[in-house]
Motif scaffolding. Structure first.
Motif, short mmCIF file in Angstrom:
data_model
loop_
_atom_site.label_atom_id
_atom_site.label_comp_id
_atom_site.label_asym_id
_atom_site.label_seq_id
_atom_site.Cartn_x
_atom_site.Cartn_y
_atom_site.Cartn_z
N ARG A 135 -0.39 16.35 26.45
CA ARG A 135 0.38 17.60 26.41
C ARG A 135 1.67 17.42 27.20
O ARG A 135 2.71 17.95 26.80
CB ARG A 135 -0.45 18.76 26.95
CG ARG A 135 -1.40 19.43 25.95
CD ARG A 135 -2.43 18.48 25.33
NE ARG A 135 -3.33 19.15 24.43
CZ ARG A 135 -4.56 19.55 24.74
NH1 ARG A 135 -5.03 19.29 25.95
NH2 ARG A 135 -5.32 20.20 23.89
N ASP A 279 -14.49 17.93 20.63
CA ASP A 279 -14.36 19.37 20.91
C ASP A 279 -13.47 20.08 19.88
O ASP A 279 -12.61 19.47 19.26
CB ASP A 279 -13.77 19.56 22.32
CG ASP A 279 -12.39 18.91 22.44
OD1 ASP A 279 -12.29 17.71 22.12
OD2 ASP A 279 -11.43 19.59 22.83
N TYR A 374 -12.03 24.30 35.68
CA TYR A 374 -10.84 24.18 34.84
C TYR A 374 -9.65 24.67 35.64
O TYR A 374 -9.22 25.80 35.55
CB TYR A 374 -11.04 24.95 33.54
CG TYR A 374 -11.53 24.07 32.41
CD1 TYR A 374 -12.53 23.14 32.62
CD2 TYR A 374 -10.96 24.13 31.14
CE1 TYR A 374 -12.98 22.31 31.60
CE2 TYR A 374 -11.39 23.29 30.10
CZ TYR A 374 -12.40 22.37 30.36
OH TYR A 374 -12.83 21.54 29.36
N ASP A 376 -6.57 23.96 35.43
CA ASP A 376 -5.29 24.16 34.73
C ASP A 376 -5.09 25.63 34.39
O ASP A 376 -3.97 26.09 34.19
CB ASP A 376 -5.27 23.35 33.43
CG ASP A 376 -6.36 23.83 32.46
OD1 ASP A 376 -7.55 23.79 32.86
OD2 ASP A 376 -6.03 24.27 31.36
N GLN A 377 -6.21 26.38 34.36
CA GLN A 377 -6.12 27.80 34.00
C GLN A 377 -5.48 28.56 35.16
O GLN A 377 -5.94 28.43 36.29
CB GLN A 377 -7.53 28.37 33.75
CG GLN A 377 -8.33 27.58 32.74
CD GLN A 377 -8.01 28.01 31.32
OE1 GLN A 377 -7.59 29.14 31.11
NE2 GLN A 377 -8.18 27.13 30.36
N GLU A 415 -1.25 21.43 29.29
CA GLU A 415 -0.34 22.36 28.59
C GLU A 415 0.77 22.86 29.50
O GLU A 415 1.92 23.00 29.10
CB GLU A 415 -1.11 23.57 28.02
CG GLU A 415 -1.86 23.32 26.73
CD GLU A 415 -3.26 22.73 26.91
OE1 GLU A 415 -4.04 22.71 25.94
OE2 GLU A 415 -3.58 22.28 28.05
C1 IFG Z 1 -12.75 20.23 25.98
C2 IFG Z 1 -11.56 21.14 26.10
O1 IFG Z 1 -11.35 21.75 27.13
N1 IFG Z 1 -10.73 21.23 25.01
C3 IFG Z 1 -9.50 22.01 25.12
N2 IFG Z 1 -9.86 23.32 25.70
C4 IFG Z 1 -8.86 24.04 26.46
C5 IFG Z 1 -8.08 23.13 27.38
C6 IFG Z 1 -7.06 23.90 28.20
O2 IFG Z 1 -7.68 24.67 29.21
C7 IFG Z 1 -7.42 22.04 26.55
O3 IFG Z 1 -6.56 22.57 25.59
C8 IFG Z 1 -8.50 21.19 25.91
O4 IFG Z 1 -7.89 20.24 25.04
#
Ligand code: IFG
Length: 481
Positions: A135, A279, A374, A376-377, A415
């Motif tokens: 990303r 995924d 997670y 990144d959130q 992202e």
């Molecule tokens: C396994 C997984 O997490 N897949 C996607 N889910 C959301 C993530 C961002 O929080 C990423 O976009 C990731 O590629």
């Protein structure tokens, strides 16, 4: 200063007496004792000594003897390492990796050492950090800096989510078009073979494994830029729409391509684990394509696309198993078909993630927990406690099932993250997960007790050049020293 404050993650057992020993900066240095089995040339400890020496700011740190009981002919004995020093801090490590982990602890004790007995080992064997270099491209330096911070936190797996939809920065020898057509820039935004080797060796010296992920059949748009016929052409009202979807599971050429790519990946990345993704596969493109539908009929899948996804993943797992690799997949693969197969499951979806962990463990598969981490959130600023008050084994299950939970992983998806904000967004919040994955839960379940220790540790990270963000109001002592 109570040394207990300095140490993060908290060791399993820690007893210090009031007996103090002065630590003479002029006599301290790293060295191998005469009777030590490990001698100069043991790359892991040689480089660890160098690193710790500079971290100590030049203060020397005498290792009076390094008694390794391992086989004589090994430069790095693989078991029973006793590291003792003139200052009576004795470190018994089972392996070289333990010695690397252990020396951190002593570094944290400062210039006066209380006579200390530390017994330490990780609660979970798999303690990972995921970086996403698709990303946003991350320069090698940024990855190495993250490996440094991981080592300070005792993380031991770098999950390299190296490619995805937006870009393919991995420069493949077998398929050079993948990056020359799929990278953001074919010269600057790629990882050459030597870049990859550099990351792997840098990680190894810090006791960190590199787990590569080549995610498919979804998240593969960039793969199609340099490989014709790999992705499924999507159809609209009976004709190709010009857009592409997941990897095309109906073509033999797909599996020939994957076999050659994973053949290369298996040799470039030496770790016994490999992550195959699986995924978020969007079935709509497969559903729109008449050739896929015909294939489904032929295979007896009817219109159940989960069966097609399962068939595809099973084929890829067979390819990597033949290459002697243990595969890890995202939970979607397990959810699509609960068949017990030879892979490990990484649980990532929000919601009742312990329900999912329990299902996977009941199916007898090893499981890695990522859902609560997670990072990144975007979350509330004081959310480090959110990542600390996580109880990975708080599900109904037998001991045998709980042992299948081999650890957890902090995911920093890209992202909204690149080299400008990765470090402060990752640290010290990921340190909360580090203690959860390393330490004894019974002794690290109180947020109020952890807070001052984490503040202190965050300052240590900053002192070591890791731009870890502040946890709350306050300052670091070194700001005015
Ligand atoms: C396994 C997984 O997490 N897949 C996607 N889910 C959301 C993530 C961002 O929080 C990423 O976009 C990731 O590629």
């Amino acid at each position: 200063r109570s040394p207990q404050l300095d140490i993060w993650p908290l060791p399993q057992d820690f007893t210090s007496s009031m007996e103090q020993y002065p630590l003479n900066p002029h006599t301290f240095h790293f060295g191998y004792g005469k009777q030590s089995v490990a001698q100069r040339g043991c790359s892991v400890l040689d480089s660890a000594f160098k690193r710790y020496f500079s971290l100590l700011g030049g203060v020397k740190f005498m290792i009076s003897h390094l008694v390794g009981v391992g086989e004589k002919n090994l430069q790095c004995p693989l078991k029973q390492i006793n590291v003792s020093t003139k200052v009576k801090a004795v470190l018994n490590a089972e392996t070289v990796w333990g010695a690397v982990r252990g020396e951190h602890v002593r570094l944290l004790l400062g210039y006066f050492v209380n006579k200390t007995e530390i017994v330490d080992f990780p609660r979970f064997q798999f303690r990972g950090i995921l970086l996403d270099t698709s990303r946003h491209f991350l320069p090698v330096q940024t990855i190495l800096k993250t490996l440094d911070a991981m080592a300070y936190n005792k993380f031991n797996v770098f999950h390299w989510h190296i490619v995805d939809d937006p870009s393919f920065p991995y420069q493949s020898c077998t398929f050079p078009n993948l990056s020359s057509k799929g990278a953001f820039h074919p010269m600057t935004h790629i990882y050459t073979q030597s870049d990859v080797r550099r990351v792997i060796s840098y990680a190894r010296l810090r006791g960190i494994r590199v787990l590569p992920e080549f995610d498919s059949p979804g998240h593969t748009s960039s793969w199609g830029k340099g490989t014709s016929n790999l992705l499924t052409p999507c159809y609209r009202s009976g004709i190709p729409s010009g857009t592409f979807g997941p990897v095309n599971p109906a073509l033999p050429s797909t599996y020939q391509f994957m076999a050659r790519l994973f053949q290369e990946v298996s040799s470039v990345f030496p770790d016994s684990f490999i992550h195959l993704g699986g995924d978020e596969v969007d079935f709509s493109c497969w559903r729109s394509n008449p050739d896929i539908r015909t294939f489904m009929q032929k295979m007896g899948f009817g219109v159940d696309f989960a069966k097609l996804q399962a068939f595809y993943m099973e084929s890829i797992v067979n390819i990597t198993s033949a290459l002697k690799k243990t595969s890890i997949v995202w939970q979607d693969v397990f959810d699509y078909h609960k068949r017990v197969s030879k892979y490990m499951v990484e649980v990532w979806r929000a919601g009742c993630y312990l329900c999912e962990v329990r299902k996977v463990a009941k199916a007898g598969l090893r499981v890695i927990l990522a859902s609560p981490w997670y990072l990144d959130q975007p979350g509330p600023t004081h959310d480090w406690a959110r990542y600390y008050t996580v109880w990975p084994l708080a599900f109904k299950g037998t001991d045998k099932q709980k042992k299948l939970v081999i650890g957890g992983e902090v995911c920093m998806w890209g992202e909204y993250v690149d080299a400008t904000n990765l470090t402060p967004r990752l640290w010290p919040r990921a340190s909360a997960a580090a203690e959860r994955l390393w330490s004894d839960e019974r002794r690290t379940s109180n947020v109020d007790q952890a807070f001052p220790r984490l503040q202190d540790f965050r300052c240590k990270l900053v002192r070591r050049g890791i731009q870890a963000e502040p946890l709350y109001i306050g300052h670091c002592k070194h700001e005015f020293q």
